[in-house]
Motif scaffolding. Sequence first.
Motif, PDB file in Angstrom:
ATOM      1  N   GLU A   4       0.864  -1.188   0.000  1.00 32.80           N
ATOM      2  CA  GLU A   4       0.000   0.000   0.000  1.00 32.80           C
ATOM      3  C   GLU A   4       0.900   1.238   0.000  1.00 32.80           C
ATOM      4  O   GLU A   4       1.821   1.346   0.807  1.00 32.80           O
ATOM      5  N   SER A   5       0.624   2.159  -0.894  1.00 34.21           N
ATOM      6  CA  SER A   5       1.443   3.372  -0.952  1.00 34.21           C
ATOM      7  C   SER A   5       1.139   4.264   0.253  1.00 34.21           C
ATOM      8  O   SER A   5       0.113   4.121   0.915  1.00 34.21           O
ATOM      9  N   ARG A   6       2.050   5.207   0.523  1.00 38.38           N
ATOM     10  CA  ARG A   6       1.857   6.126   1.636  1.00 38.38           C
ATOM     11  C   ARG A   6       0.600   6.972   1.432  1.00 38.38           C
ATOM     12  O   ARG A   6      -0.149   7.224   2.366  1.00 38.38           O
ATOM     13  N   VAL A   7       0.355   7.374   0.190  1.00 40.67           N
ATOM     14  CA  VAL A   7      -0.823   8.189  -0.115  1.00 40.67           C
ATOM     15  C   VAL A   7      -2.097   7.402   0.164  1.00 40.67           C
ATOM     16  O   VAL A   7      -3.035   7.917   0.785  1.00 40.67           O
ATOM     17  N   ASP A   8      -2.138   6.155  -0.283  1.00 37.27           N
ATOM     18  CA  ASP A   8      -3.323   5.327  -0.050  1.00 37.27           C
ATOM     19  C   ASP A   8      -3.521   5.047   1.438  1.00 37.27           C
ATOM     20  O   ASP A   8      -4.644   5.058   1.934  1.00 37.27           O
ATOM     21  N   TYR A   9      -2.429   4.804   2.145  1.00 31.17           N
ATOM     22  CA  TYR A   9      -2.498   4.547   3.581  1.00 31.17           C
ATOM     23  C   TYR A   9      -3.004   5.776   4.328  1.00 31.17           C
ATOM     24  O   TYR A   9      -3.886   5.684   5.179  1.00 31.17           O
ATOM     25  N   THR A  10      -2.476   6.942   3.972  1.00 34.24           N
ATOM     26  CA  THR A  10      -2.914   8.186   4.599  1.00 34.24           C
ATOM     27  C   THR A  10      -4.387   8.435   4.309  1.00 34.24           C
ATOM     28  O   THR A  10      -5.152   8.810   5.206  1.00 34.24           O
ATOM     29  N   TYR A  11      -4.793   8.231   3.065  1.00 37.66           N
ATOM     30  CA  TYR A  11      -6.202   8.424   2.692  1.00 37.66           C
ATOM     31  C   TYR A  11      -7.102   7.478   3.493  1.00 37.66           C
ATOM     32  O   TYR A  11      -8.136   7.898   4.021  1.00 37.66           O
ATOM     33  N   ARG A  12      -6.686   6.228   3.592  1.00 42.42           N
ATOM     34  CA  ARG A  12      -7.501   5.251   4.333  1.00 42.42           C
ATOM     35  C   ARG A  12      -7.626   5.643   5.801  1.00 42.42           C
ATOM     36  O   ARG A  12      -8.720   5.580   6.384  1.00 42.42           O
ATOM     37  N   LEU A  13      -6.531   6.075   6.409  1.00 38.21           N
ATOM     38  CA  LEU A  13      -6.585   6.497   7.813  1.00 38.21           C
ATOM     39  C   LEU A  13      -7.460   7.732   8.000  1.00 38.21           C
ATOM     40  O   LEU A  13      -8.203   7.842   8.983  1.00 38.21           O
ATOM     41  N   ARG A  14      -7.376   8.662   7.070  1.00 38.75           N
ATOM     42  CA  ARG A  14      -8.214   9.862   7.168  1.00 38.75           C
ATOM     43  C   ARG A  14      -9.690   9.518   7.023  1.00 38.75           C
ATOM     44  O   ARG A  14     -10.531  10.085   7.717  1.00 38.75           O
ATOM     45  N   GLN A  15      -9.997   8.607   6.109  1.00 35.87           N
ATOM     46  CA  GLN A  15     -11.385   8.190   5.956  1.00 35.87           C
ATOM     47  C   GLN A  15     -11.881   7.465   7.202  1.00 35.87           C
ATOM     48  O   GLN A  15     -13.029   7.619   7.608  1.00 35.87           O
ATOM     49  N   GLN A  16     -11.005   6.715   7.813  1.00 31.62           N
ATOM     50  CA  GLN A  16     -11.370   5.929   8.983  1.00 31.62           C
ATOM     51  C   GLN A  16     -11.497   6.787  10.240  1.00 31.62           C
ATOM     52  O   GLN A  16     -12.404   6.576  11.044  1.00 31.62           O
ATOM     53  N   HIS A  17     -10.608   7.754  10.417  1.00 28.71           N
ATOM     54  CA  HIS A  17     -10.570   8.517  11.662  1.00 28.71           C
ATOM     55  C   HIS A  17     -11.059   9.962  11.534  1.00 28.71           C
ATOM     56  O   HIS A  17     -11.804  10.440  12.382  1.00 28.71           O
ATOM     57  N   SER A  18     -10.627  10.666  10.508  1.00 32.09           N
ATOM     58  CA  SER A  18     -10.931  12.089  10.397  1.00 32.09           C
ATOM     59  C   SER A  18     -12.347  12.363   9.913  1.00 32.09           C
ATOM     60  O   SER A  18     -13.000  13.283  10.412  1.00 32.09           O
ATOM     61  N   TYR A  59      -8.689  18.302   3.234  1.00 29.91           N
ATOM     62  CA  TYR A  59      -7.538  17.399   3.396  1.00 29.91           C
ATOM     63  C   TYR A  59      -7.954  15.937   3.511  1.00 29.91           C
ATOM     64  O   TYR A  59      -7.166  15.044   3.215  1.00 29.91           O
ATOM     65  N   ALA A  60      -9.194  15.677   3.910  1.00 38.87           N
ATOM     66  CA  ALA A  60      -9.646  14.294   4.063  1.00 38.87           C
ATOM     67  C   ALA A  60      -9.984  13.640   2.731  1.00 38.87           C
ATOM     68  O   ALA A  60     -10.160  12.433   2.659  1.00 38.87           O
ATOM     69  N   ASP A  61     -10.030  14.447   1.654  1.00 45.44           N
ATOM     70  CA  ASP A  61     -10.405  13.918   0.344  1.00 45.44           C
ATOM     71  C   ASP A  61      -9.243  13.303  -0.428  1.00 45.44           C
ATOM     72  O   ASP A  61      -9.456  12.644  -1.434  1.00 45.44           O
ATOM     73  N   HIS A  62      -8.017  13.552   0.040  1.00 46.02           N
ATOM     74  CA  HIS A  62      -6.864  13.042  -0.692  1.00 46.02           C
ATOM     75  C   HIS A  62      -5.711  12.778   0.277  1.00 46.02           C
ATOM     76  O   HIS A  62      -5.524  13.526   1.224  1.00 46.02           O
TER      77      HIS A  62
END
Length: 97
Positions: A4-18, A59-62
Amino acid sequence: PEGESRVDYTYRLRQQHSVPLLAAFKTWLDEQAPLVLPESLLGKAISYTRNQWQYLSRYADHGLASADNNVLERDIRPFATGRKAWLFSDTVEGAKA
């Protein structure tokens, strides 16, 4: 995580938490808006936040978008703090002094 790329991981965490946190905050803002005086400090803060909501939550969109602008703030600090000191510097030597 592996594969999983860093961008995808960050996006997934933001969708999950933010996103849930932002949704709860937006709901609270919408509930409080009619209950406070619009000209009070809290009323102005709520109004400003609601008016700027699309920018606050972008910021949560990407996964590449930064959650803050600290890098830019740090870059412009020397100019902002030096503006008053440089106001009456007519020459290079005067500015150095």
